[in-house]
Write an enzyme that holds these catalytic residues in place. Structure first.
Site, PDB file in Angstrom:
ATOM      1  N   GLU A  48      21.404 -24.691 -24.354  1.00 30.78           N
ATOM      2  CA  GLU A  48      22.716 -25.159 -24.807  1.00 30.78           C
ATOM      3  C   GLU A  48      23.067 -24.534 -26.157  1.00 30.78           C
ATOM      4  OE1 GLU A  48      24.712 -29.073 -26.785  1.00 30.78           O
ATOM      5  OE2 GLU A  48      22.853 -29.330 -25.653  1.00 30.78           O
ATOM      6  N   ASP A  52      26.269 -21.908 -26.476  1.00 28.93           N
ATOM      7  CA  ASP A  52      27.412 -22.148 -27.353  1.00 28.93           C
ATOM      8  C   ASP A  52      27.816 -20.855 -28.058  1.00 28.93           C
ATOM      9  OD1 ASP A  52      29.203 -24.046 -28.913  1.00 28.93           O
ATOM     10  OD2 ASP A  52      27.992 -23.229 -30.540  1.00 28.93           O
ATOM     11  N   ASP A 121      27.462 -29.909 -22.012  1.00 28.44           N
ATOM     12  CA  ASP A 121      26.205 -29.329 -22.496  1.00 28.44           C
ATOM     13  C   ASP A 121      25.548 -28.490 -21.399  1.00 28.44           C
ATOM     14  OD1 ASP A 121      26.640 -30.650 -24.857  1.00 28.44           O
ATOM     15  OD2 ASP A 121      25.139 -32.212 -24.508  1.00 28.44           O
ATOM     16  N   GLU A 124      27.198 -25.043 -21.026  1.00 30.05           N
ATOM     17  CA  GLU A 124      26.770 -24.092 -22.056  1.00 30.05           C
ATOM     18  C   GLU A 124      25.358 -23.582 -21.775  1.00 30.05           C
ATOM     19  OE1 GLU A 124      29.370 -25.359 -25.972  1.00 30.05           O
ATOM     20  OE2 GLU A 124      27.391 -26.250 -25.716  1.00 30.05           O
TER      21      GLU A 124
END
Length: 232
Positions: A48, A52, A121, A124
């Site tokens: 995650e 991002d 989450d 990502e």
């Protein structure tokens, strides 16, 4: 096609248009920390974190190409709208990530498969897994395919944020200004979730969740704006 219906991972690969060489990365991307607490293994938090950054990079590149005359502030605003929890959760739902999540028993019973924060989450993390497995090109193709429809949104490109839209609509319809109230903060220090309510007078008009208070207020404003437009 029938295999895809029975195997959630194959279903996700089919919707992505990409088959993983290392299935372990895909499984890791879909493993919540509550599952690891009970069964061991590795959760999706490191993916995650990386996802991002990958998403910010690919969206920045995409926006520079699509909006060559836009200034930094406008590009930053559009990108922020694309990566907020509401947008990512919607995309994750379209990919049906919820059915493939590996959750602990408590999170499962608490409706974790439908929680927007968990879905965002997981998306990502999935993007990071895709990048690590196949490199930049497939990750770029997936991001462009999933986010291009959002870029056609008039609200997204109007240059105004949800709080501004709500303020003007509330003044027009109700003669009042919205009031935001922090309801709760949950999660560990490195992964907090803010929940904010928005009121017109004493009437609760919407609730939003985000990784920052500002993001949660925007999310709440969007919900309230849609409610007001429906009433109007």
């Amino acid at each position: 096609m029938s295999d895809m219906l029975h195997d959630p991972l194959e279903g996700i690969e089919g919707r992505l248009g990409y088959r993983f060489s290392d299935r372990g990365l895909l499984v890791e991307a879909l493993t919540h920390r509550t599952y690891v607490n009970e069964a061991g293994g590795r959760d999706n938090q490191r993916l995650e974190f990386f996802g991002d950054a990958v998403l910010d990079f690919l969206l920045s590149d995409m926006l520079l190409v699509r909006f060559p005359d836009s200034r930094e502030g406008e590009l930053t605003r559009i990108r922020a709208a694309l990566v907020d929890e509401a947008s990512l959760g919607k995309i994750a739902s379209e990919l049906d990530l919820g059915q493939a999540l590996r959750l602990g028993r408590g999170e499962e019973k608490g409706g974790g498969r439908q929680k927007r924060s968990l879905l965002a989450d997981a998306f990502e993390a999935l993007l990071a897994a895709l990048y690590l497995d196949g490199g930049l090109d497939p990750a770029r193709r997936v991001v462009e395919a999933l986010f291009a429809p959002l870029l056609s949104s008039r609200d997204l490109l109007s240059g105004r944020d949800a709080k501004t839209e709500l303020q003007e609509t509330a003044r027009l319809f109700k003669g009042e200004l919205p009031r935001y109230q922090l309801k709760q903060v949950t999660g560990p220090d490195h992964d907090k979730r803010f929940t904010v309510e928005v009121y017109l007078g004493e009437e609760l008009m919407g609730e939003g969740v985000g990784r920052t208070k500002k993001e949660a207020e925007q999310d709440a404003a969007r919900a309230a704006f849609l409610l007001l437009k429906g009433e109007g």
